[in-house]
Scaffold this active site. Sequence first.
Site, PDB file in Angstrom:
ATOM      1  N   ARG A   1       0.816  -1.224   0.000  1.00 21.35           N
ATOM      2  CA  ARG A   1       0.000   0.000   0.000  1.00 21.35           C
ATOM      3  C   ARG A   1       0.840   1.260   0.000  1.00 21.35           C
ATOM      4  O   ARG A   1       0.385   2.319  -0.402  1.00 21.35           O
ATOM      5  CB  ARG A   1      -0.909   0.036   1.234  1.00 21.35           C
ATOM      6  CG  ARG A   1      -1.875  -1.119   1.330  1.00 21.35           C
ATOM      7  CD  ARG A   1      -2.508  -1.157   2.697  1.00 21.35           C
ATOM      8  NE  ARG A   1      -1.449  -1.439   3.691  1.00 21.35           N
ATOM      9  CZ  ARG A   1      -1.577  -1.269   4.992  1.00 21.35           C
ATOM     10  NH1 ARG A   1      -2.700  -0.806   5.496  1.00 21.35           N
ATOM     11  NH2 ARG A   1      -0.572  -1.541   5.805  1.00 21.35           N
TER      12      ARG A   1
ATOM     13  N   GLN B   1       7.002  24.988  16.452  1.00 20.98           N
ATOM     14  CA  GLN B   1       6.615  25.404  15.105  1.00 20.98           C
ATOM     15  C   GLN B   1       7.059  24.338  14.121  1.00 20.98           C
ATOM     16  O   GLN B   1       8.114  23.724  14.294  1.00 20.98           O
ATOM     17  CB  GLN B   1       7.315  26.726  14.800  1.00 20.98           C
ATOM     18  CG  GLN B   1       6.850  27.450  13.578  1.00 20.98           C
ATOM     19  CD  GLN B   1       7.412  28.868  13.570  1.00 20.98           C
ATOM     20  OE1 GLN B   1       7.107  29.662  14.436  1.00 20.98           O
ATOM     21  NE2 GLN B   1       8.244  29.161  12.591  1.00 20.98           N
TER      22      GLN B   1
ATOM     23  N   ASN C   1       7.533  23.913   9.875  1.00 16.12           N
ATOM     24  CA  ASN C   1       7.531  24.609   8.588  1.00 16.12           C
ATOM     25  C   ASN C   1       7.817  23.628   7.464  1.00 16.12           C
ATOM     26  O   ASN C   1       8.592  22.688   7.627  1.00 16.12           O
ATOM     27  CB  ASN C   1       8.587  25.719   8.574  1.00 16.12           C
ATOM     28  CG  ASN C   1       8.249  26.819   9.541  1.00 16.12           C
ATOM     29  OD1 ASN C   1       7.138  27.307   9.573  1.00 16.12           O
ATOM     30  ND2 ASN C   1       9.218  27.196  10.367  1.00 16.12           N
TER      31      ASN C   1
ATOM     32  N   ARG D   1      19.616  28.183   0.396  1.00 21.85           N
ATOM     33  CA  ARG D   1      18.856  28.900   1.428  1.00 21.85           C
ATOM     34  C   ARG D   1      19.693  28.858   2.697  1.00 21.85           C
ATOM     35  O   ARG D   1      20.142  27.807   3.114  1.00 21.85           O
ATOM     36  CB  ARG D   1      17.507  28.223   1.677  1.00 21.85           C
ATOM     37  CG  ARG D   1      16.519  28.341   0.538  1.00 21.85           C
ATOM     38  CD  ARG D   1      15.223  27.644   0.945  1.00 21.85           C
ATOM     39  NE  ARG D   1      14.233  27.664  -0.088  1.00 21.85           N
ATOM     40  CZ  ARG D   1      13.101  28.355  -0.017  1.00 21.85           C
ATOM     41  NH1 ARG D   1      12.835  29.091   1.032  1.00 21.85           N
ATOM     42  NH2 ARG D   1      12.239  28.305  -1.008  1.00 21.85           N
TER      43      ARG D   1
ATOM     44  N   HIS E   1      20.950  30.492   8.322  1.00 26.80           N
ATOM     45  CA  HIS E   1      20.085  31.194   9.265  1.00 26.80           C
ATOM     46  C   HIS E   1      20.248  30.689  10.697  1.00 26.80           C
ATOM     47  O   HIS E   1      20.552  29.518  10.921  1.00 26.80           O
ATOM     48  CB  HIS E   1      18.618  30.999   8.873  1.00 26.80           C
ATOM     49  CG  HIS E   1      18.314  31.404   7.474  1.00 26.80           C
ATOM     50  ND1 HIS E   1      17.448  30.707   6.673  1.00 26.80           N
ATOM     51  CD2 HIS E   1      18.757  32.446   6.717  1.00 26.80           C
ATOM     52  CE1 HIS E   1      17.356  31.291   5.492  1.00 26.80           C
ATOM     53  NE2 HIS E   1      18.156  32.350   5.491  1.00 26.80           N
TER      54      HIS E   1
ATOM     55  N   LYS F   1      16.524  22.437  15.668  1.00 28.51           N
ATOM     56  CA  LYS F   1      15.761  22.123  14.462  1.00 28.51           C
ATOM     57  C   LYS F   1      15.935  20.648  14.141  1.00 28.51           C
ATOM     58  O   LYS F   1      17.028  20.103  14.291  1.00 28.51           O
ATOM     59  CB  LYS F   1      16.273  22.905  13.248  1.00 28.51           C
ATOM     60  CG  LYS F   1      16.114  24.382  13.317  1.00 28.51           C
ATOM     61  CD  LYS F   1      16.703  25.030  12.058  1.00 28.51           C
ATOM     62  CE  LYS F   1      16.668  26.527  12.158  1.00 28.51           C
ATOM     63  NZ  LYS F   1      17.296  27.177  11.000  1.00 28.51           N
TER      64      LYS F   1
ATOM     65  N   HIS G   1      22.183  27.329   9.961  1.00 26.58           N
ATOM     66  CA  HIS G   1      21.767  26.239   9.087  1.00 26.58           C
ATOM     67  C   HIS G   1      21.431  26.763   7.694  1.00 26.58           C
ATOM     68  O   HIS G   1      20.853  27.834   7.549  1.00 26.58           O
ATOM     69  CB  HIS G   1      20.525  25.547   9.668  1.00 26.58           C
ATOM     70  CG  HIS G   1      19.917  24.563   8.728  1.00 26.58           C
ATOM     71  ND1 HIS G   1      18.782  24.843   7.998  1.00 26.58           N
ATOM     72  CD2 HIS G   1      20.300  23.313   8.385  1.00 26.58           C
ATOM     73  CE1 HIS G   1      18.492  23.796   7.236  1.00 26.58           C
ATOM     74  NE2 HIS G   1      19.392  22.862   7.448  1.00 26.58           N
TER      75      HIS G   1
ATOM     76  N   TYR H   1      10.582  21.181   8.628  1.00 25.66           N
ATOM     77  CA  TYR H   1      11.370  21.611   9.784  1.00 25.66           C
ATOM     78  C   TYR H   1      10.510  21.551  11.033  1.00 25.66           C
ATOM     79  O   TYR H   1       9.431  22.149  11.061  1.00 25.66           O
ATOM     80  CB  TYR H   1      11.775  23.082   9.651  1.00 25.66           C
ATOM     81  CG  TYR H   1      12.737  23.461   8.585  1.00 25.66           C
ATOM     82  CD1 TYR H   1      14.032  23.831   8.918  1.00 25.66           C
ATOM     83  CD2 TYR H   1      12.356  23.522   7.255  1.00 25.66           C
ATOM     84  CE1 TYR H   1      14.917  24.248   7.944  1.00 25.66           C
ATOM     85  CE2 TYR H   1      13.238  23.933   6.280  1.00 25.66           C
ATOM     86  CZ  TYR H   1      14.519  24.291   6.628  1.00 25.66           C
ATOM     87  OH  TYR H   1      15.394  24.706   5.670  1.00 25.66           O
TER      88      TYR H   1
END
Length: 187
Positions: A26, A49, A51, A62, A65, A75, A122, A135
């Site tokens: 499946r 949080q 994301n 990216r 940060h 994270k 990161h 995240y």
Amino acid sequence: MSRFNITDLPLEGVKKVERQLLGDERGFLSRIFCASELATCGWHGPVAQINHTFTAKKGTVRGLHFQHAPFSEMKLVSCLKGHIWDVVVDLRADSPTFLQWYGETLSSEDGSGLLIPEGFAHGFQTLCDDVELLYCHSAAYEPNAEAGINIFEPRLAINWPLPVSECSARDQAFPPLDVEYSGVARK
């Protein structure tokens, strides 16, 4: 039964987390987060949080940060679609690996992710088109605590695996590290 294979990486506290895919004809089930299992490797507190990012073009970077204390965050970064080269930079002033970086390929095929402790910047580069990441953050995003390091910071000399095809104006505008840069404080 553990749903993760967890491996220590060269920078203290950074872990590779490989999800165990339980599947049959499946499809599969994959656990993204488990507080009790991840607590054994440093996760503390709730998930504040979650994301989801989508990056369209191969070679996009990216990052790098981070958030300043008292809003610094752990994270758990998981690759849901595609392949990335994930990079962490140790910004902990009291760390023996201060200003050292580590890169690891993450992919949706092997269900891999990184657990990144507080005190690290990161970022990532997409190794294919149409990449999706999830995240989990231990602290909510705080715009006034947001910071970053330029992806071409000469003191770091990160060897991005591909030519950089795209990078946001915000990420390109992060200033070089001051010669006197002393890191971030831990909570």
